[in-house]
Design a protein around this motif. Structure first.
Motif, mmCIF file in Angstrom:
data_model
loop_
_atom_site.group_PDB
_atom_site.id
_atom_site.type_symbol
_atom_site.label_atom_id
_atom_site.label_comp_id
_atom_site.label_asym_id
_atom_site.label_seq_id
_atom_site.Cartn_x
_atom_site.Cartn_y
_atom_site.Cartn_z
ATOM 1 N N ILE A 24 -0.360 5.264 6.849
ATOM 2 C CA ILE A 24 0.361 4.409 5.918
ATOM 3 C C ILE A 24 0.116 2.943 6.226
ATOM 4 N N SER A 25 0.197 2.149 5.186
ATOM 5 C CA SER A 25 0.105 0.700 5.339
ATOM 6 C C SER A 25 1.486 0.113 5.063
ATOM 7 N N ILE A 26 1.801 -0.942 5.818
ATOM 8 C CA ILE A 26 3.087 -1.611 5.686
ATOM 9 C C ILE A 26 2.825 -3.087 5.459
ATOM 10 N N GLY A 27 3.477 -3.666 4.466
ATOM 11 C CA GLY A 27 3.310 -5.085 4.168
ATOM 12 C C GLY A 27 4.037 -5.468 2.894
ATOM 13 N N ARG A 28 3.819 -6.728 2.470
ATOM 14 C CA ARG A 28 4.473 -7.237 1.253
ATOM 15 C C ARG A 28 3.837 -6.708 -0.022
ATOM 16 N N ASP A 29 2.562 -6.380 0.026
ATOM 17 C CA ASP A 29 1.817 -5.971 -1.161
ATOM 18 C C ASP A 29 2.430 -4.708 -1.768
ATOM 19 N N ASP A 30 2.540 -4.682 -3.086
ATOM 20 C CA ASP A 30 3.132 -3.511 -3.730
ATOM 21 C C ASP A 30 2.208 -2.294 -3.689
ATOM 22 N N GLN A 31 0.984 -2.475 -3.227
ATOM 23 C CA GLN A 31 0.062 -1.357 -3.046
ATOM 24 C C GLN A 31 0.249 -0.662 -1.696
ATOM 25 N N CYS A 32 1.042 -1.254 -0.802
ATOM 26 C CA CYS A 32 1.314 -0.635 0.500
ATOM 27 C C CYS A 32 2.201 0.587 0.312
ATOM 28 N N ASN A 33 2.015 1.582 1.169
ATOM 29 C CA ASN A 33 2.865 2.771 1.123
ATOM 30 C C ASN A 33 4.319 2.417 1.393
ATOM 31 N N PHE A 34 4.537 1.483 2.328
ATOM 32 C CA PHE A 34 5.881 1.086 2.761
ATOM 33 C C PHE A 34 5.962 -0.431 2.599
ATOM 34 N N GLN A 35 6.522 -0.859 1.469
ATOM 35 C CA GLN A 35 6.578 -2.285 1.143
ATOM 36 C C GLN A 35 7.810 -2.923 1.762
ATOM 37 N N LEU A 36 7.598 -4.047 2.458
ATOM 38 C CA LEU A 36 8.692 -4.839 3.012
ATOM 39 C C LEU A 36 8.656 -6.217 2.376
ATOM 40 N N VAL A 37 9.706 -6.567 1.669
ATOM 41 C CA VAL A 37 9.786 -7.873 1.036
ATOM 42 C C VAL A 37 10.369 -8.837 2.077
ATOM 43 N N ASP A 38 9.463 -9.445 2.843
ATOM 44 C CA ASP A 38 9.799 -10.358 3.933
ATOM 45 C C ASP A 38 8.714 -11.418 3.899
ATOM 46 N N ASP A 39 9.087 -12.677 3.658
ATOM 47 C CA ASP A 39 8.076 -13.721 3.478
ATOM 48 C C ASP A 39 7.259 -14.015 4.733
ATOM 49 N N GLU A 40 7.630 -13.466 5.888
ATOM 50 C CA GLU A 40 6.841 -13.643 7.106
ATOM 51 C C GLU A 40 5.957 -12.424 7.397
ATOM 52 N N VAL A 41 5.962 -11.466 6.496
ATOM 53 C CA VAL A 41 5.116 -10.284 6.620
ATOM 54 C C VAL A 41 3.885 -10.497 5.743
ATOM 55 N N SER A 42 2.700 -10.198 6.295
ATOM 56 C CA SER A 42 1.458 -10.318 5.529
ATOM 57 C C SER A 42 1.410 -9.275 4.427
ATOM 58 N N ARG A 43 0.530 -9.506 3.456
ATOM 59 C CA ARG A 43 0.406 -8.548 2.358
ATOM 60 C C ARG A 43 0.080 -7.152 2.878
ATOM 61 N N ARG A 44 -0.827 -7.067 3.814
ATOM 62 C CA ARG A 44 -1.145 -5.809 4.518
ATOM 63 C C ARG A 44 -1.047 -6.129 6.003
ATOM 64 N N HIS A 45 0.077 -5.812 6.589
ATOM 65 C CA HIS A 45 0.421 -6.286 7.928
ATOM 66 C C HIS A 45 0.153 -5.252 9.022
ATOM 67 N N LEU A 46 0.570 -4.030 8.781
ATOM 68 C CA LEU A 46 0.587 -3.004 9.823
ATOM 69 C C LEU A 46 0.167 -1.667 9.238
ATOM 70 N N GLN A 47 -0.506 -0.878 10.073
ATOM 71 C CA GLN A 47 -0.870 0.471 9.676
ATOM 72 C C GLN A 47 -0.313 1.427 10.733
ATOM 73 N N ILE A 48 0.228 2.534 10.288
ATOM 74 C CA ILE A 48 0.658 3.603 11.185
ATOM 75 C C ILE A 48 -0.249 4.791 10.876
ATOM 76 N N ARG A 49 -0.939 5.267 11.900
ATOM 77 C CA ARG A 49 -1.840 6.403 11.692
ATOM 78 C C ARG A 49 -1.486 7.516 12.664
ATOM 79 N N TYR A 50 -1.782 8.731 12.254
ATOM 80 C CA TYR A 50 -1.536 9.896 13.097
ATOM 81 C C TYR A 50 -2.851 10.390 13.661
#
Length: 123
Positions: A24-50
């Motif tokens: 999963i990708s985490i970030g501000r972008d609405d294309q991320c699996n887990f969207q966080l609306v936080d102005d200090e978070v990059s559009r694609r900030h973090l990835q969690i992989r198994y």
């Protein structure tokens, strides 16, 4: 099944269940699996992989502007996540738990009590 829970920040209380096939990708972008609306978070900030070979989830910084911190340490490489790890991106903290969370209020309350020992005592 593991779960990500936002414990502080603009999206506090938001959860994301993880499974063995999660990438999963985490970030501000609405294309991320887990969207966080936080102005200090990059559009694609973090990835969690198994990683099936290791049977573990890993946190991966996606070249974010403000970095990814796990338990207070800045990520410089992929990092295996363990029970109770706290991931900080922007103004948001995300708790990783290996449990399947069904009651978010109970989980948030439990996490806050777990961290009480870290607070200083004032007289």
């Amino acid at each position: 099944m593991a779960t990500l829970i936002v414990t502080t920040g603009p999206c506090e209380g938001k959860t994301y269940p993880l499974d063995a096939s999660s990438l999963i990708s985490i970030g501000r972008d609405d294309q991320c699996n887990f969207q966080l609306v936080d102005d200090e978070v990059s559009r694609r900030h973090l990835q969690i992989r198994y990683d099936a070979d290791q049977g573990a989830h890993f946190a991966v910084d996606m070249r974010s502007a403000n970095g990814v911190f796990v338990n207070g340490e800045r990520l410089t490489a992929d990092r295996e996540l363990g029970e109770g790890d706290v991931i900080r991106i922007g103004r948001s903290e995300i708790r990783y738990t290996e449990d399947d969370v069904t009651d978010i209020d109970l989980a948030l309350d439990s996490f806050k009590k777990t961290d009480e020992w870290k607070r200083g005592t004032t007289f």
